[in-house]
Scaffold this active site. Sequence first.
Site, PDB file in Angstrom:
ATOM      1  N   LYS A  88       1.004  -1.039  -0.178  1.00  0.00           N
ATOM      2  CA  LYS A  88       0.492   0.175   0.182  1.00  0.00           C
ATOM      3  C   LYS A  88       0.857   1.519   0.143  1.00  0.00           C
ATOM      4  O   LYS A  88       1.766   1.001   0.185  1.00  0.00           O
ATOM      5  CB  LYS A  88      -0.998  -0.299   0.789  1.00  0.00           C
ATOM      6  CG  LYS A  88      -1.977   0.517   1.436  1.00  0.00           C
ATOM      7  CD  LYS A  88      -2.888   0.218   0.325  1.00  0.00           C
ATOM      8  CE  LYS A  88      -4.354   0.685   0.463  1.00  0.00           C
ATOM      9  NZ  LYS A  88      -5.771  -0.657  -0.297  1.00  0.00           N
ATOM     10  N   GLY A 188     -23.811   2.855   5.904  1.00  0.00           N
ATOM     11  CA  GLY A 188     -22.955   3.163   4.575  1.00  0.00           C
ATOM     12  C   GLY A 188     -23.543   2.362   3.546  1.00  0.00           C
ATOM     13  O   GLY A 188     -22.950   1.530   3.027  1.00  0.00           O
ATOM     14  N   VAL A 189     -24.612   3.182   3.192  1.00  0.00           N
ATOM     15  CA  VAL A 189     -24.886   3.161   1.765  1.00  0.00           C
ATOM     16  C   VAL A 189     -24.676   3.438   0.668  1.00  0.00           C
ATOM     17  O   VAL A 189     -25.045   4.287  -0.416  1.00  0.00           O
ATOM     18  CB  VAL A 189     -26.523   2.425   1.690  1.00  0.00           C
ATOM     19  CG1 VAL A 189     -26.987   1.106   2.857  1.00  0.00           C
ATOM     20  CG2 VAL A 189     -26.796   3.969   2.269  1.00  0.00           C
ATOM     21  N   GLY A 190     -23.099   3.797   0.320  1.00  0.00           N
ATOM     22  CA  GLY A 190     -22.454   3.764  -1.100  1.00  0.00           C
ATOM     23  C   GLY A 190     -22.373   3.118  -1.456  1.00  0.00           C
ATOM     24  O   GLY A 190     -23.340   2.136  -1.454  1.00  0.00           O
ATOM     25  N   VAL A 192     -20.459   0.133  -2.393  1.00  0.00           N
ATOM     26  CA  VAL A 192     -20.473  -1.233  -2.369  1.00  0.00           C
ATOM     27  C   VAL A 192     -21.661  -1.410  -0.872  1.00  0.00           C
ATOM     28  O   VAL A 192     -22.339  -2.305  -1.553  1.00  0.00           O
ATOM     29  CB  VAL A 192     -19.405  -1.455  -1.100  1.00  0.00           C
ATOM     30  CG1 VAL A 192     -19.026  -2.434  -0.450  1.00  0.00           C
ATOM     31  CG2 VAL A 192     -17.983  -1.483  -1.855  1.00  0.00           C
TER      32      VAL A 192
HETATM   33  P1  NAI Z   1     -18.215   5.004  -0.326  1.00  0.00           P
HETATM   34  O1  NAI Z   1     -17.370   6.280   0.231  1.00  0.00           O
HETATM   35  O2  NAI Z   1     -19.417   5.134  -1.868  1.00  0.00           O
HETATM   36  O3  NAI Z   1     -19.480   4.893   0.910  1.00  0.00           O
HETATM   37  C1  NAI Z   1     -19.264   5.300   1.903  1.00  0.00           C
HETATM   38  C2  NAI Z   1     -21.029   5.687   2.908  1.00  0.00           C
HETATM   39  O4  NAI Z   1     -20.522   4.955   4.066  1.00  0.00           O
HETATM   40  C3  NAI Z   1     -21.610   6.940   2.232  1.00  0.00           C
HETATM   41  O5  NAI Z   1     -22.392   6.990   1.495  1.00  0.00           O
HETATM   42  C4  NAI Z   1     -20.771   7.512   3.409  1.00  0.00           C
HETATM   43  O6  NAI Z   1     -21.679   8.551   3.513  1.00  0.00           O
HETATM   44  C5  NAI Z   1     -21.068   6.238   4.712  1.00  0.00           C
HETATM   45  N1  NAI Z   1     -20.309   6.874   6.072  1.00  0.00           N
HETATM   46  C6  NAI Z   1     -19.301   7.526   5.948  1.00  0.00           C
HETATM   47  N2  NAI Z   1     -19.157   7.712   7.551  1.00  0.00           N
HETATM   48  C7  NAI Z   1     -20.419   6.796   8.034  1.00  0.00           C
HETATM   49  C8  NAI Z   1     -20.801   6.818   8.803  1.00  0.00           C
HETATM   50  N3  NAI Z   1     -19.647   6.989  10.522  1.00  0.00           N
HETATM   51  N4  NAI Z   1     -22.002   5.591   9.586  1.00  0.00           N
HETATM   52  C9  NAI Z   1     -22.275   5.529   8.631  1.00  0.00           C
HETATM   53  N5  NAI Z   1     -22.383   5.502   7.478  1.00  0.00           N
HETATM   54  C10 NAI Z   1     -21.105   6.669   7.356  1.00  0.00           C
HETATM   55  O7  NAI Z   1     -17.463   3.748  -0.109  1.00  0.00           O
HETATM   56  P2  NAI Z   1     -17.507   2.547  -0.299  1.00  0.00           P
HETATM   57  O8  NAI Z   1     -17.036   2.037  -1.848  1.00  0.00           O
HETATM   58  O9  NAI Z   1     -18.677   1.960  -0.885  1.00  0.00           O
HETATM   59  O10 NAI Z   1     -16.466   1.820   0.102  1.00  0.00           O
HETATM   60  C11 NAI Z   1     -17.072   0.781   1.304  1.00  0.00           C
HETATM   61  C12 NAI Z   1     -16.391   0.301   2.679  1.00  0.00           C
HETATM   62  O11 NAI Z   1     -15.700  -0.627   1.877  1.00  0.00           O
HETATM   63  C13 NAI Z   1     -14.831   1.490   3.120  1.00  0.00           C
HETATM   64  O12 NAI Z   1     -14.411   0.837   3.727  1.00  0.00           O
HETATM   65  C14 NAI Z   1     -14.363   0.944   1.961  1.00  0.00           C
HETATM   66  O13 NAI Z   1     -12.655   0.989   2.476  1.00  0.00           O
HETATM   67  C15 NAI Z   1     -14.095  -0.426   1.685  1.00  0.00           C
HETATM   68  N6  NAI Z   1     -13.943  -1.430   0.530  1.00  0.00           N
HETATM   69  C16 NAI Z   1     -14.451  -0.866  -0.298  1.00  0.00           C
HETATM   70  C17 NAI Z   1     -13.926  -1.933  -1.820  1.00  0.00           C
HETATM   71  C18 NAI Z   1     -14.317  -0.892  -2.430  1.00  0.00           C
HETATM   72  O14 NAI Z   1     -14.068  -1.793  -4.338  1.00  0.00           O
HETATM   73  N7  NAI Z   1     -15.310  -0.242  -2.913  1.00  0.00           N
HETATM   74  C19 NAI Z   1     -13.067  -2.651  -1.654  1.00  0.00           C
HETATM   75  C20 NAI Z   1     -12.816  -2.959  -0.552  1.00  0.00           C
HETATM   76  C21 NAI Z   1     -12.857  -2.664   1.112  1.00  0.00           C
END
Ligand code: NAI
Length: 357
Positions: A88, A188-190, A192
């Site tokens: 990393k 967390g409904v981003g 993923v």
């Molecule tokens: P994203 O940024 O698209 O979504 C994250 C969501 O979590 C956002 O909607 C945000 O508003 C929300 N959020 C932030 N802080 C929060 C809290 N304290 N409580 C509730 N919701 C909160 O990120 P993504 O890509 O969906 O990733 C989600 C997690 O999965 C991260 O921890 C990331 O490191 C991990 N991850 C993602 C991968 C990927 O392919 N995108 C691969 C491996 C791990």
Amino acid sequence: MTTVTTSAPTSESIAEPWATEQTITCRDDRVGLRAVIAIDDTTLGPGFGGVRLRSYPSTEAAAREAQRLAAAMTLKHALAELPYGGAKSVVMLDGEAPAPGTPERRALFTRFGEMIARTAGMYIPGVDMGTLLGDMQAIRDDGGARAFCDEVSPSPFTARGVYAAMRAAAVHHHGEGGLAGLHVVVQGVGSVGAEVARLAHADGARLTVADVDTARAEELARELGGATVDAGEAPFHDADVFAPCAIARVVMRDTIERIPARIIAGAANDTLDDPGCAEALHEAGIVFVPDFVANAGGVIQVHGGVVGWSDAETLAAVDRIGERVTGLLETAQEQGITPLAAALQRASDALGREVTA
Ligand code: NAI
């Protein structure tokens, strides 16, 4: 011309000089570069892991994060049976990041690429928090380093893998019905988490979703006929399955007794506040699927792109996360150990050394 400012190095030394195979610091004041590359372990192949661009309170904090995340990548690749080691890197920011497409940003990542090239392919970067495909292209095309520049977003594949892991844990715990009729809470409904929620819903689960962006959570709840809960309360909401898909360390030792779910499976890296939480969850009767096993769908997809798998082959490889989880849960049950311990045992076998969390 805007000047790119990066954090000045502090007098603190690198966090753990011997924590990784190699920890490399990179500096060039002409482009404002201060970065740390951590190559954790190359037993299984060159170290692959994303480039983070963010600000850090100190050089030590940046190095520590790079090393910790690199070690997690070693575990992720070993468990996913991918031919990569763990690595990393972090690029330290002080203030705003140079905007995408600007010469300053290109120069920063070109120079970083030149420094990555010195690892002779033993560090392969990819997109991570704060970085973009264009940054990887600068690293590769102008910096002359190998970089994974896949244009496909890994998130849907990560979500599919998390869903496969969650389903396998549900089948192990509740029998063949899988997720049907179970209550799943997604924090967390981003990119993923939203897809995990949709897949669980399509499989018959009832959904409650949480996000600090409450409008986003409400919209998804409407789409899935589900409910919402306060983001911080999500782990403690009455549920069968809790899926942390936002931030790290949401499972803390002193709040485990407040978690009603019997299964925890999500995408967020570093779900446990400390590895000892795995034992405490086990004692509380909660099945914890290690995050580095559940969230490997994205790296599996990247690898599929590198070696030219068809879409069907990539999806099948991502779905095998489910079989892997079943295997780990069976081993854990047979040996009376936690699923995390079973996963670490598997990583130790693959790497030929004892691996700890
Ligand atoms: P994203 O940024 O698209 O979504 C994250 C969501 O979590 C956002 O909607 C945000 O508003 C929300 N959020 C932030 N802080 C929060 C809290 N304290 N409580 C509730 N919701 C909160 O990120 P993504 O890509 O969906 O990733 C989600 C997690 O999965 C991260 O921890 C990331 O490191 C991990 N991850 C993602 C991968 C990927 O392919 N995108 C691969 C491996 C791990």
